[in-house]
Write an enzyme that holds these catalytic residues in place. Structure first.
Site, PDB file in Angstrom:
ATOM      1  N   ASP A   8       0.857  -1.179   0.000  1.00  0.00           N
ATOM      2  CA  ASP A   8       0.000   0.000   0.000  1.00  0.00           C
ATOM      3  C   ASP A   8       0.896   1.233   0.000  1.00  0.00           C
ATOM      4  O   ASP A   8       2.096   1.137   0.270  1.00  0.00           O
ATOM      5  CB  ASP A   8      -0.890   0.003   1.259  1.00  0.00           C
ATOM      6  CG  ASP A   8      -1.760   1.246   1.339  1.00  0.00           C
ATOM      7  OD1 ASP A   8      -2.415   1.569   0.329  1.00  0.00           O
ATOM      8  OD2 ASP A   8      -1.765   1.928   2.383  1.00  0.00           O
ATOM      9  N   SER A   9       0.298   2.393  -0.275  1.00  0.00           N
ATOM     10  CA  SER A   9       1.057   3.635  -0.234  1.00  0.00           C
ATOM     11  C   SER A   9       1.546   3.953   1.181  1.00  0.00           C
ATOM     12  O   SER A   9       2.506   4.689   1.347  1.00  0.00           O
ATOM     13  CB  SER A   9       0.170   4.777  -0.734  1.00  0.00           C
ATOM     14  OG  SER A   9      -1.034   4.804   0.009  1.00  0.00           O
ATOM     15  N   TYR A  40      -0.524   8.651  -2.263  1.00  0.00           N
ATOM     16  CA  TYR A  40      -0.506   8.464  -3.721  1.00  0.00           C
ATOM     17  C   TYR A  40      -1.716   9.154  -4.383  1.00  0.00           C
ATOM     18  O   TYR A  40      -1.664   9.510  -5.557  1.00  0.00           O
ATOM     19  CB  TYR A  40      -0.599   6.973  -4.070  1.00  0.00           C
ATOM     20  CG  TYR A  40       0.646   6.133  -3.853  1.00  0.00           C
ATOM     21  CD1 TYR A  40       1.787   6.622  -3.217  1.00  0.00           C
ATOM     22  CD2 TYR A  40       0.664   4.805  -4.308  1.00  0.00           C
ATOM     23  CE1 TYR A  40       2.898   5.816  -3.029  1.00  0.00           C
ATOM     24  CE2 TYR A  40       1.779   3.995  -4.127  1.00  0.00           C
ATOM     25  CZ  TYR A  40       2.896   4.502  -3.483  1.00  0.00           C
ATOM     26  OH  TYR A  40       3.991   3.694  -3.305  1.00  0.00           O
ATOM     27  N   GLY A  41      -2.789   9.260  -3.621  1.00  0.00           N
ATOM     28  CA  GLY A  41      -4.100   9.595  -4.196  1.00  0.00           C
ATOM     29  C   GLY A  41      -4.224  10.902  -4.944  1.00  0.00           C
ATOM     30  O   GLY A  41      -5.154  11.069  -5.728  1.00  0.00           O
ATOM     31  N   CYS A  71      -3.693  -0.961  -2.138  1.00  0.00           N
ATOM     32  CA  CYS A  71      -3.933   0.460  -2.381  1.00  0.00           C
ATOM     33  C   CYS A  71      -4.802   0.643  -3.626  1.00  0.00           C
ATOM     34  O   CYS A  71      -4.410   0.252  -4.725  1.00  0.00           O
ATOM     35  CB  CYS A  71      -2.591   1.155  -2.568  1.00  0.00           C
ATOM     36  SG  CYS A  71      -2.723   2.906  -2.882  1.00  0.00           S
ATOM     37  N   ASN A  72      -5.966   1.240  -3.436  1.00  0.00           N
ATOM     38  CA  ASN A  72      -6.878   1.452  -4.565  1.00  0.00           C
ATOM     39  C   ASN A  72      -6.259   2.361  -5.614  1.00  0.00           C
ATOM     40  O   ASN A  72      -6.409   2.133  -6.815  1.00  0.00           O
ATOM     41  CB  ASN A  72      -8.179   2.087  -4.074  1.00  0.00           C
ATOM     42  CG  ASN A  72      -9.008   1.164  -3.221  1.00  0.00           C
ATOM     43  OD1 ASN A  72      -9.979   0.588  -3.678  1.00  0.00           O
ATOM     44  ND2 ASN A  72      -8.628   1.004  -1.965  1.00  0.00           N
ATOM     45  N   GLU A 150      -6.444   9.384   9.595  1.00  0.00           N
ATOM     46  CA  GLU A 150      -5.096   9.320  10.172  1.00  0.00           C
ATOM     47  C   GLU A 150      -4.990  10.182  11.425  1.00  0.00           C
ATOM     48  O   GLU A 150      -4.184   9.925  12.313  1.00  0.00           O
ATOM     49  CB  GLU A 150      -4.046   9.702   9.120  1.00  0.00           C
ATOM     50  CG  GLU A 150      -4.037   8.655   8.024  1.00  0.00           C
ATOM     51  CD  GLU A 150      -2.753   8.582   7.231  1.00  0.00           C
ATOM     52  OE1 GLU A 150      -1.794   9.297   7.530  1.00  0.00           O
ATOM     53  OE2 GLU A 150      -2.732   7.774   6.290  1.00  0.00           O
ATOM     54  N   CYS A 182     -11.235   2.979  -1.025  1.00  0.00           N
ATOM     55  CA  CYS A 182      -9.968   3.515  -0.510  1.00  0.00           C
ATOM     56  C   CYS A 182      -9.659   2.769   0.776  1.00  0.00           C
ATOM     57  O   CYS A 182     -10.578   2.468   1.557  1.00  0.00           O
ATOM     58  CB  CYS A 182     -10.113   5.020  -0.249  1.00  0.00           C
ATOM     59  SG  CYS A 182      -8.665   5.742   0.570  1.00  0.00           S
ATOM     60  N   THR A 183      -8.380   2.490   0.979  1.00  0.00           N
ATOM     61  CA  THR A 183      -7.975   1.690   2.145  1.00  0.00           C
ATOM     62  C   THR A 183      -8.471   2.257   3.476  1.00  0.00           C
ATOM     63  O   THR A 183      -8.741   1.509   4.403  1.00  0.00           O
ATOM     64  CB  THR A 183      -6.436   1.645   2.214  1.00  0.00           C
ATOM     65  OG1 THR A 183      -5.929   2.972   2.035  1.00  0.00           O
ATOM     66  CG2 THR A 183      -5.865   0.710   1.180  1.00  0.00           C
ATOM     67  N   HIS A 184      -8.546   3.588   3.568  1.00  0.00           N
ATOM     68  CA  HIS A 184      -8.888   4.205   4.858  1.00  0.00           C
ATOM     69  C   HIS A 184     -10.387   4.189   5.166  1.00  0.00           C
ATOM     70  O   HIS A 184     -10.774   4.357   6.306  1.00  0.00           O
ATOM     71  CB  HIS A 184      -8.433   5.668   4.874  1.00  0.00           C
ATOM     72  CG  HIS A 184      -6.954   5.846   4.940  1.00  0.00           C
ATOM     73  ND1 HIS A 184      -6.107   5.347   3.982  1.00  0.00           N
ATOM     74  CD2 HIS A 184      -6.170   6.478   5.857  1.00  0.00           C
ATOM     75  CE1 HIS A 184      -4.855   5.679   4.305  1.00  0.00           C
ATOM     76  NE2 HIS A 184      -4.878   6.355   5.431  1.00  0.00           N
TER      77      HIS A 184
HETATM   78  N1  DGL Z   1      -4.038   3.836   0.042  1.00  0.00           N
HETATM   79  C1  DGL Z   1      -4.670   4.883  -0.721  1.00  0.00           C
HETATM   80  C2  DGL Z   1      -5.847   4.295  -1.511  1.00  0.00           C
HETATM   81  O1  DGL Z   1      -6.402   3.273  -1.175  1.00  0.00           O
HETATM   82  C3  DGL Z   1      -5.102   6.038   0.154  1.00  0.00           C
HETATM   83  C4  DGL Z   1      -3.949   6.873   0.680  1.00  0.00           C
HETATM   84  C5  DGL Z   1      -3.166   7.556  -0.428  1.00  0.00           C
HETATM   85  O2  DGL Z   1      -3.692   8.479  -1.077  1.00  0.00           O
HETATM   86  O3  DGL Z   1      -2.046   7.150  -0.636  1.00  0.00           O
HETATM   87  O4  DGL Z   1      -6.233   4.859  -2.494  1.00  0.00           O
END
Ligand code: DGL
Length: 275
Positions: A8-9, A40-41, A71-72, A150, A182-184
């Site tokens: 993941d990011s 990353y988003g 990570c999506n 976060e 999204c992971t969060h």
């Molecule tokens: N892990 C990212 C996602 O699932 C969210 C956090 C990011 O923007 O890196 O898209």
């Protein structure tokens, strides 16, 4: 070669680790969080695809039997390239989430929320339409959700207010199914449910991907048949303190061992200058 590799990011992918751990407790897991370059988003497709390749390359070199793109944003931008280059089974959160949504919807109106990169890529839209071209898809980027989670504010009044703003178009579109792309976002499930109402089913892509990993490993005959519990090892690309602090909240358990690593030099990225 006996571990499941998950990247993941940053720390968001721990929502995927949590689900995989619950469903497949005997499996060893290697987790990589690219904490030096998160988030990353908000980045371009090219940059995210390169990061995704470097993350995957690192885990593949550790010797894994299956790769999971938690990570999506990374999956939306870089999955095709990963599948072209690496010869092991690769699973992302997108397809399992889309499949669950198509199975769930009754009125064929599905919402998708995610980072800007995920929504702009239309990866979920494409996956949904491939499964059922009659579904109507409404997509909304919700970039502030990542920071709220976060910060530990997922059940705070501020989170409810932000969610009401972001989700208003989805309520107006009368969706009955919403993909948390999204992971969060699984951490915000309670708040999102309060805003959307009970009649909307929330699809947790992290949970869906865990059962696809299980099925794929059974099919490929690579499940761990030992009866002892598997171990989890964590790698991060920045200093681990914050990852451990916030990650333990995501996981609801201790995070260790964590090792800080350097990801491979970007010049090794294939066709990097001429895509
Ligand atoms: N892990 C990212 C996602 O699932 C969210 C956090 C990011 O923007 O890196 O898209």
């Amino acid at each position: 070669m006996d571990s499941i590799g998950i990247f993941d990011s940053g720390l968001g992918g721990l929502t995927v680790v949590r689900e995989v751990r619950a469903l497949l407790p005997r499996e060893n897991l290697l987790y990589l969080g690219d904490t030096a370059r998160v988030p990353y988003g908000g980045r371009s497709r090219e940059t995210i695809a390169r990061y995704a390749w470097e993350d995957a390359n690192f885990l593949v070199h550790q010797g894994i039997k299956i790769l999971v793109v938690a990570c999506n944003s990374a999956a939306s931008a870089g999955l095709d390239k990963l599948k072209q280059h690496f010869k092991l089974p690769i699973i992302s959160v997108i397809e399992p989430g889309a499949r669950a949504a198509v199975r769930t919807t009754k009125n064929k109106k599905i919402g998708v929320i995610g980072t800007r990169a995920t929504i702009n890529s239309s990866a979920y839209l494409t996956a949904l339409n491939q499964l059922d071209e009659s579904v109507e898809v409404s997509q909304v980027p919700c970039p502030l959700f990542v920071s709220l989670v976060e910060e530990g504010w997922e059940n705070h009044a501020v989170a409810r207010q932000v969610a009401s703003e972001y989700l208003a178009p989805l309520k107006a579109a009368r969706i009955d199914t919403l993909i948390l792309g999204c992971t969060h976002y699984p951490m915000l499930e309670k708040t999102i449910r309060e805003v959307m109402g009970k009649q909307v089913t929330l699809i947790n892509s992290a949970r869906e991907v865990a059962s696809v990993i299980k099925d794929t490993m059974e099919h490929e005959n690579i499940s761990n048949t030992e009866v002892t519990n598997g171990v989890i090892k964590y790698f991060v690309s920045d200093a681990p303190e914050r990852f451990v602090e916030v990650g333990e909240r995501f996981m609801g358990q201790k995070i260790q061992p964590v090792e800080q690593v350097k990801l491979i030099n970007q010049t090794l990225y294939p066709n990097h200058n001429h895509k």
